[in-house]
Design a protein around this motif. Structure first.
Motif, PDB file in Angstrom:
ATOM      1  N   ALA A 296      -1.003  15.880  -7.290  1.00  0.00           N
ATOM      2  CA  ALA A 296      -1.107  17.340  -7.224  1.00  0.00           C
ATOM      3  C   ALA A 296      -1.238  17.826  -5.787  1.00  0.00           C
ATOM      4  N   ALA A 297      -1.964  17.064  -4.962  1.00  0.00           N
ATOM      5  CA  ALA A 297      -2.150  17.464  -3.566  1.00  0.00           C
ATOM      6  C   ALA A 297      -0.905  17.215  -2.727  1.00  0.00           C
ATOM      7  N   GLY A 298      -0.047  16.326  -3.201  1.00  0.00           N
ATOM      8  CA  GLY A 298       1.195  16.050  -2.496  1.00  0.00           C
ATOM      9  C   GLY A 298       1.004  15.347  -1.164  1.00  0.00           C
ATOM     10  N   VAL A 299      -0.082  14.596  -1.010  1.00  0.00           N
ATOM     11  CA  VAL A 299      -0.337  13.943   0.274  1.00  0.00           C
ATOM     12  C   VAL A 299       0.601  12.759   0.453  1.00  0.00           C
ATOM     13  N   THR A 300       1.122  12.637   1.647  1.00  0.00           N
ATOM     14  CA  THR A 300       2.044  11.539   1.949  1.00  0.00           C
ATOM     15  C   THR A 300       1.607  10.751   3.182  1.00  0.00           C
ATOM     16  N   SER A 301       0.387  10.983   3.643  1.00  0.00           N
ATOM     17  CA  SER A 301      -0.141  10.234   4.780  1.00  0.00           C
ATOM     18  C   SER A 301      -1.659  10.307   4.745  1.00  0.00           C
ATOM     19  N   VAL A 302      -2.306   9.403   5.465  1.00  0.00           N
ATOM     20  CA  VAL A 302      -3.765   9.425   5.525  1.00  0.00           C
ATOM     21  C   VAL A 302      -4.250  10.677   6.245  1.00  0.00           C
TER      22      VAL A 302
ATOM     23  N   MET B 273     -16.220  -3.178  -6.888  1.00  0.00           N
ATOM     24  CA  MET B 273     -15.628  -2.027  -7.573  1.00  0.00           C
ATOM     25  C   MET B 273     -14.699  -1.255  -6.648  1.00  0.00           C
ATOM     26  N   ALA B 274     -15.112  -1.083  -5.407  1.00  0.00           N
ATOM     27  CA  ALA B 274     -14.269  -0.361  -4.452  1.00  0.00           C
ATOM     28  C   ALA B 274     -12.948  -1.081  -4.249  1.00  0.00           C
ATOM     29  N   ARG B 275     -13.010  -2.382  -4.144  1.00  0.00           N
ATOM     30  CA  ARG B 275     -11.773  -3.148  -3.945  1.00  0.00           C
ATOM     31  C   ARG B 275     -10.869  -3.060  -5.168  1.00  0.00           C
ATOM     32  N   SER B 276     -11.448  -3.123  -6.355  1.00  0.00           N
ATOM     33  CA  SER B 276     -10.644  -3.043  -7.578  1.00  0.00           C
ATOM     34  C   SER B 276      -9.942  -1.691  -7.683  1.00  0.00           C
ATOM     35  N   MET B 277     -10.672  -0.615  -7.413  1.00  0.00           N
ATOM     36  CA  MET B 277     -10.049   0.711  -7.484  1.00  0.00           C
ATOM     37  C   MET B 277      -9.013   0.891  -6.388  1.00  0.00           C
ATOM     38  N   ALA B 278      -9.302   0.382  -5.191  1.00  0.00           N
ATOM     39  CA  ALA B 278      -8.333   0.482  -4.098  1.00  0.00           C
ATOM     40  C   ALA B 278      -7.032  -0.234  -4.461  1.00  0.00           C
TER      41      ALA B 278
ATOM     42  N   THR C  28       0.833  -1.198   0.000  1.00  0.00           N
ATOM     43  CA  THR C  28       0.000   0.000   0.000  1.00  0.00           C
ATOM     44  C   THR C  28       0.870   1.251   0.000  1.00  0.00           C
ATOM     45  N   ALA C  29       0.301   2.336  -0.512  1.00  0.00           N
ATOM     46  CA  ALA C  29       1.018   3.599  -0.613  1.00  0.00           C
ATOM     47  C   ALA C  29       1.090   4.294   0.748  1.00  0.00           C
ATOM     48  N   VAL C  30       1.917   5.325   0.814  1.00  0.00           N
ATOM     49  CA  VAL C  30       2.089   6.037   2.087  1.00  0.00           C
ATOM     50  C   VAL C  30       0.813   6.737   2.515  1.00  0.00           C
ATOM     51  N   TYR C  31      -0.061   7.074   1.564  1.00  0.00           N
ATOM     52  CA  TYR C  31      -1.304   7.786   1.891  1.00  0.00           C
ATOM     53  C   TYR C  31      -2.462   6.826   2.157  1.00  0.00           C
ATOM     54  N   ALA C  32      -2.207   5.528   2.132  1.00  0.00           N
ATOM     55  CA  ALA C  32      -3.249   4.535   2.413  1.00  0.00           C
ATOM     56  C   ALA C  32      -3.421   4.367   3.916  1.00  0.00           C
ATOM     57  N   SER C  33      -4.594   3.884   4.327  1.00  0.00           N
ATOM     58  CA  SER C  33      -4.833   3.574   5.733  1.00  0.00           C
ATOM     59  C   SER C  33      -4.108   2.286   6.098  1.00  0.00           C
ATOM     60  N   LYS C  34      -3.506   2.264   7.273  1.00  0.00           N
ATOM     61  CA  LYS C  34      -2.730   1.107   7.727  1.00  0.00           C
ATOM     62  C   LYS C  34      -3.424   0.475   8.937  1.00  0.00           C
ATOM     63  N   PRO C  35      -3.817  -0.791   8.852  1.00  0.00           N
ATOM     64  CA  PRO C  35      -4.514  -1.411   9.993  1.00  0.00           C
ATOM     65  C   PRO C  35      -3.682  -1.417  11.262  1.00  0.00           C
ATOM     66  N   GLU C  36      -2.376  -1.511  11.122  1.00  0.00           N
ATOM     67  CA  GLU C  36      -1.527  -1.527  12.313  1.00  0.00           C
ATOM     68  C   GLU C  36      -1.477  -0.159  13.000  1.00  0.00           C
TER      69      GLU C  36
ATOM     70  N   LEU D 104      -4.280   1.413  -2.239  1.00  0.00           N
ATOM     71  CA  LEU D 104      -4.923   1.708  -0.968  1.00  0.00           C
ATOM     72  C   LEU D 104      -5.150   0.409  -0.206  1.00  0.00           C
ATOM     73  N   ASN D 105      -5.743   0.506   0.970  1.00  0.00           N
ATOM     74  CA  ASN D 105      -6.037  -0.702   1.723  1.00  0.00           C
ATOM     75  C   ASN D 105      -7.354  -1.290   1.222  1.00  0.00           C
ATOM     76  N   GLU D 106      -7.289  -2.387   0.517  1.00  0.00           N
ATOM     77  CA  GLU D 106      -8.469  -2.996  -0.090  1.00  0.00           C
ATOM     78  C   GLU D 106      -9.494  -3.441   0.955  1.00  0.00           C
ATOM     79  N   ASP D 107      -9.010  -3.940   2.087  1.00  0.00           N
ATOM     80  CA  ASP D 107      -9.920  -4.467   3.100  1.00  0.00           C
ATOM     81  C   ASP D 107     -10.771  -3.359   3.713  1.00  0.00           C
ATOM     82  N   LEU D 108     -10.181  -2.199   3.954  1.00  0.00           N
ATOM     83  CA  LEU D 108     -10.946  -1.083   4.513  1.00  0.00           C
ATOM     84  C   LEU D 108     -11.956  -0.570   3.497  1.00  0.00           C
ATOM     85  N   ALA D 109     -11.529  -0.426   2.242  1.00  0.00           N
ATOM     86  CA  ALA D 109     -12.460   0.017   1.201  1.00  0.00           C
ATOM     87  C   ALA D 109     -13.632  -0.949   1.088  1.00  0.00           C
ATOM     88  N   GLU D 110     -13.337  -2.239   1.155  1.00  0.00           N
ATOM     89  CA  GLU D 110     -14.388  -3.244   1.054  1.00  0.00           C
ATOM     90  C   GLU D 110     -15.322  -3.191   2.255  1.00  0.00           C
TER      91      GLU D 110
END
Length: 397
Positions: A281-287, A74-79, A4-12, A84-90
């Motif tokens: 463009a937003a330059g986000v590096t964290s959730v 669809m949410a899981r496929s795009m995640a 997952t990317a740095v801007y994705a949610s991390k379960p840990e 991104l974190n597929e499990d959270l999106a799902e």
């Protein structure tokens, strides 16, 4: 998910649950949320709740459960494509409709009207009530005890509820915040003025894509529209023309499926490309930076967004307000209205709900109890209750 990317949610790094839960040896925190939602009573009830076409109209039309499963896919496929974190999106996608009433939006409108003296009814707030209070199967707590991130996604997948100064914004700017929000303890720290995670935003736009494609498919099945009716409709028209040119001799049912799958694919690909650009463009590096980005980052491109609005306008005029649909809509609104009024007059709710209704200390408390009960009904059970209370069974259609 290690990729997952740095801007994705991390379960840990989850902010946790209201009630403590020991770690799982085999599942992440978001996987546990997904599993709790799938095994809930409210999730199973979606199988017998109307999406657009009422259940008696035919077994092949989508219901609230099949719609939810399509949204989650669809949410899981795009995640996955966006890292991104597929499990959270799902999980958020699976829970997003848990607060819906029987009989689709018709039931919701009727319940909202009857609840107007008591603050109204909102299906997103009801979903929060379901997952935090009304599911009552666990030995140690009410609700599903979901993580902060999943609760945030359920409540705010369509965007913030307030401005930074606490005033209502967006869809709530005119009418104010939905009633009952302050009675859900879990909402107290969900930061109503911030945007939700990219996973929640992905679930929200998956809902839009599913509505667009699948309501066209069901409308074609119902004979309310034909493919040629779509030729001049934004977004769908060019795809229909392409399919008819490529497969002129193929059966209409197969042509319709080609249109649907191409519409889904192109919508998803547009979202992935646009969102990747927005993130860069937003330059986000964290959730956390996603939450304070000041705008929704998961989005259609401007051209596709405009086309989606045109498609929705067509569906509203030609499908959702078609007289064959509206006959059942009016009947279901009358049914929900009658149930609510009778329960308010008699407190004659069945089963465990009888004691809750009898113990209500005010009309407002009683009304909210009745709203909880009616919102949890399936279409068939609402008909059974109507027959019990009025010794009659309405014939829809």
């Amino acid at each position: 998910m290690s990729d997952t990317a740095v801007y994705a949610s991390k379960p840990e790094h989850s902010l946790g649950r209201i009630n403590g839960a020991g770690p799982s040896a085999t599942r992440s925190e978001f996987q546990r949320d997904r599993d709790r939602i799938i095994h809930s009573t409210a999730f199973r009830r979606l199988q017998h709740k109307t999406q657009v076409f009422f259940q008696h109209d035919g077994n092949h039309f989508r219901n609230r459960l099949t719609h939810t499963l399509e949204v989650s896919q669809m949410a899981r496929s795009m995640a996955r494509a966006l890292h991104l974190n597929e499990d959270l999106a799902e999980a958020i996608a699976l829970a997003h409709d848990l607060g819906h009433t029987p009989f689709g939006h018709a039931g919701e409108r009727a319940l909202h009207a009857m609840m107007a003296p008591f603050g109204g009814f909102d299906h997103n707030i009801q979903a929060m009530r379901v997952v935090t209070r009304l599911e009552n199967r666990y030995a140690e707590h009410d609700g599903l005890n979901l993580t902060w991130e999943t609760l945030e996604g359920i409540l705010k997948h369509n965007g913030p509820l307030t401005n930074p100064d606490g005033t209502p914004c967006g869809a709530h700017a005119q009418a104010g915040l939905p009633a009952g929000l302050d009675t859900i303890a879990a909402c107290a720290d969900l930061r109503l003025s911030s945007f939700a995670s990219l996973e929640a935003q992905t679930a929200a736009i998956a809902d839009d894509i599913a509505y667009n494609a699948h309501d066209i498919d069901d409308a074609l099945r119902a004979g309310l529209i034909t493919l040629t009716d779509l030729l001049e409709v934004p977004l769908a028209g060019p795809i229909v023309r392409e399919v008819l040119d490529l497969y002129p001799a193929v059966a209409p049912k197969r042509q319709a499926h080609e249109v649907q799958r191409r519409l889904i694919t192109r919508s998803i690909e547009d979202v992935i490309t646009t969102t990747a650009g927005n993130i860069e463009a937003a330059g986000v590096t964290s959730v956390e930076q996603v939450r304070v980005a000041g705008r929704t980052l998961v989005a259609f491109s401007p051209g596709v967004a405009e086309a989606v609005r045109g498609l929705k306008a067509f569906l509203f005029a030609r499908v959702y307000r078609h007289e064959s649909v509206m006959v059942s809509v009016r009947q279901s609104e009358q049914l929900v209205t009658a149930l609510f009024a009778r329960y308010m007059d008699t407190r004659d709710l069945p089963g465990r709900w009888a004691a809750v209704a009898q113990a209500a200390a005010s009309d407002s408390e009683l009304a909210r109890t009745i709203a909880d009960f009616i919102a949890g009904m399936t279409d068939p059970y609402a008909l059974v209750e109507y027959a019990r209370l009025f010794d009659a069974r309405p014939e829809f259609g």
